[in-house]
Write an enzyme that holds these catalytic residues in place. Structure first.
Site, PDB file in Angstrom:
ATOM      1  N   ARG A  16     -14.696 -37.602 -29.945  1.00 48.70           N
ATOM      2  CA  ARG A  16     -16.063 -37.221 -30.298  1.00 48.70           C
ATOM      3  C   ARG A  16     -16.808 -36.808 -29.037  1.00 48.70           C
ATOM      4  NH1 ARG A  16     -18.384 -43.242 -31.964  1.00 48.70           N
ATOM      5  NH2 ARG A  16     -17.792 -44.304 -30.032  1.00 48.70           N
ATOM      6  N   ASP A  37      -7.610 -40.774 -27.242  1.00 48.51           N
ATOM      7  CA  ASP A  37      -8.775 -41.651 -27.352  1.00 48.51           C
ATOM      8  C   ASP A  37      -8.278 -43.013 -27.806  1.00 48.51           C
ATOM      9  OD1 ASP A  37     -11.495 -42.674 -27.899  1.00 48.51           O
ATOM     10  OD2 ASP A  37     -12.083 -40.570 -27.922  1.00 48.51           O
ATOM     11  N   ASP A  60      -5.430 -45.750 -24.121  1.00 47.14           N
ATOM     12  CA  ASP A  60      -6.344 -46.591 -23.356  1.00 47.14           C
ATOM     13  C   ASP A  60      -6.157 -46.183 -21.902  1.00 47.14           C
ATOM     14  OD1 ASP A  60      -7.526 -48.544 -21.792  1.00 47.14           O
ATOM     15  OD2 ASP A  60      -6.691 -50.237 -22.888  1.00 47.14           O
ATOM     16  N   VAL A  61      -7.155 -45.535 -21.308  1.00 45.21           N
ATOM     17  CA  VAL A  61      -6.973 -44.943 -19.981  1.00 45.21           C
ATOM     18  C   VAL A  61      -6.761 -45.977 -18.887  1.00 45.21           C
ATOM     19  CG1 VAL A  61      -8.224 -42.833 -20.548  1.00 45.21           C
ATOM     20  CG2 VAL A  61      -9.481 -44.782 -19.570  1.00 45.21           C
ATOM     21  N   ASN A  87     -12.204 -37.302 -19.230  1.00 48.37           N
ATOM     22  CA  ASN A  87     -13.529 -37.378 -19.840  1.00 48.37           C
ATOM     23  C   ASN A  87     -13.899 -38.781 -20.313  1.00 48.37           C
ATOM     24  OD1 ASN A  87     -15.933 -36.199 -21.466  1.00 48.37           O
ATOM     25  ND2 ASN A  87     -14.684 -37.201 -23.029  1.00 48.37           N
ATOM     26  N   TYR A 152     -22.081 -48.037 -13.703  1.00 45.93           N
ATOM     27  CA  TYR A 152     -21.814 -46.648 -14.073  1.00 45.93           C
ATOM     28  C   TYR A 152     -21.936 -45.736 -12.853  1.00 45.93           C
ATOM     29  CZ  TYR A 152     -22.250 -42.324 -16.845  1.00 45.93           C
ATOM     30  OH  TYR A 152     -22.077 -41.078 -17.393  1.00 45.93           O
ATOM     31  N   LYS A 156     -19.059 -43.413 -11.084  1.00 43.54           N
ATOM     32  CA  LYS A 156     -19.191 -41.957 -11.072  1.00 43.54           C
ATOM     33  C   LYS A 156     -19.233 -41.405  -9.647  1.00 43.54           C
ATOM     34  CE  LYS A 156     -19.098 -41.353 -15.520  1.00 43.54           C
ATOM     35  NZ  LYS A 156     -17.991 -40.619 -16.175  1.00 43.54           N
ATOM     36  N   THR A 187     -25.293 -36.906 -26.890  1.00 42.34           N
ATOM     37  CA  THR A 187     -24.114 -37.537 -27.482  1.00 42.34           C
ATOM     38  C   THR A 187     -24.477 -38.957 -27.910  1.00 42.34           C
ATOM     39  OG1 THR A 187     -23.249 -38.528 -25.446  1.00 42.34           O
ATOM     40  CG2 THR A 187     -22.648 -36.229 -25.895  1.00 42.34           C
TER      41      THR A 187
END
Length: 252
Positions: A16, A37, A60-61, A87, A152, A156, A187
């Site tokens: 999504r 995903d 699962d990354v 992503n 976060y 990043k 989103t």
């Protein structure tokens, strides 16, 4: 013929939002895409809607073994792996003093470690293919700080740095590595992190373009960095932020 004809892409967090928009754009541009995903139902539905040009795999990354499996399946099913879009991400709001270690580590593990594992996993197949493009989704919080998002922001900024190191190491293999820095994109991620609907208008009016961005606008930048039109771009950072990073805190 689309700009991505003949290319094979793996996109994380693609069920999504920005990831799904990227998957659609890549298929429209002629690529074959492995949608990945942890939200399996939505991911499978998207891949089915995209037809024979797409497949779906649970990923699962943070799991090294799952990365190996999805890369192997992508190469076996589509013949190569030319593009990776890292992503998948998490957002957690809390003041620094109230950020639990478990929450900090959870965000860093998905956003930062997941990106690291993804980049490392595709070096071999991209080298075998004669080169490729890695697109890492960072954030405007990877360019400057913002209150309430210490975990976060840390993750990043790390993506931004890892992108540059990988670009330097992988350039002689024909692999380009760049980062995208989205601003306020419409989103579910922000709304989910805050626990419901959020009134973004006070922040939006401070943007040069006076509106939130669309997932399709991030997808367009990802497609550009994935295709040969960006063949001399590597180690770069590409804001897609409506002008958020063009100003500073003293703006009236």
């Amino acid at each position: 013929m689309g700009r991505l004809s003949g290319k094979v892409a793996l996109i994380t967090g693609a069920a999504r939002g920005q990831g799904a928009a990227a998957a659609r754009r890549f298929v429209d541009e002629g690529a074959r895409v492995m949608v990945t995903d942890v939200t399996d139902d939505e991911g499978k539905d998207l891949a089915a809607a995209l037809g024979d040009a797409a497949g779906y795999e649970h990923l699962d990354v943070t799991d090294e073994a799952q990365w190996s499996a999805v890369v192997a399946r992508t190469v076996a099913e589509f013949g190569s792996l030319d593009v990776l879009v890292n992503n998948a991400g998490l957002l957690h709001f809390a003041e620094l003093e109230h950020t639990a270690l478990a929450d900090y580590e959870r965000v860093v593990r998905v956003n930062q470690t997941g990106t690291f594992l993804g980049m490392r996993s595709v070096v071999e197949p991209m080298t075998a293919a004669g080169g490729g493009s890695i697109v890492n989704v960072s954030s405007v919080e990877g360019l400057a700080g913002m209150p309430l998002v210490s975990a976060y922001t840390a993750s990043k900024f790390a993506i931004r740095g890892m992108t540059k190191v990988a670009a330097l190491e992988l350039g002689d293999k024909g692999i380009r590595v760049n980062s995208i820095h989205p601003g306020m994109i419409d989103t579910d991620m922000v709304r989910t992190a805050l626990g419901g609907d959020v009134d973004a208008s006070p922040a939006v009016v401070r943007l040069a373009l006076k509106r939130m961005g669309r997932p399709e606008e991030i997808a367009a930048m990802a497609a550009f960095l994935a295709c040969d039109d960006s063949s001399y771009c590597t180690g770069g950072e590409f804001p897609v932020d409506g002008g958020a990073t063009a100003t500073h805190a003293l703006r009236l």
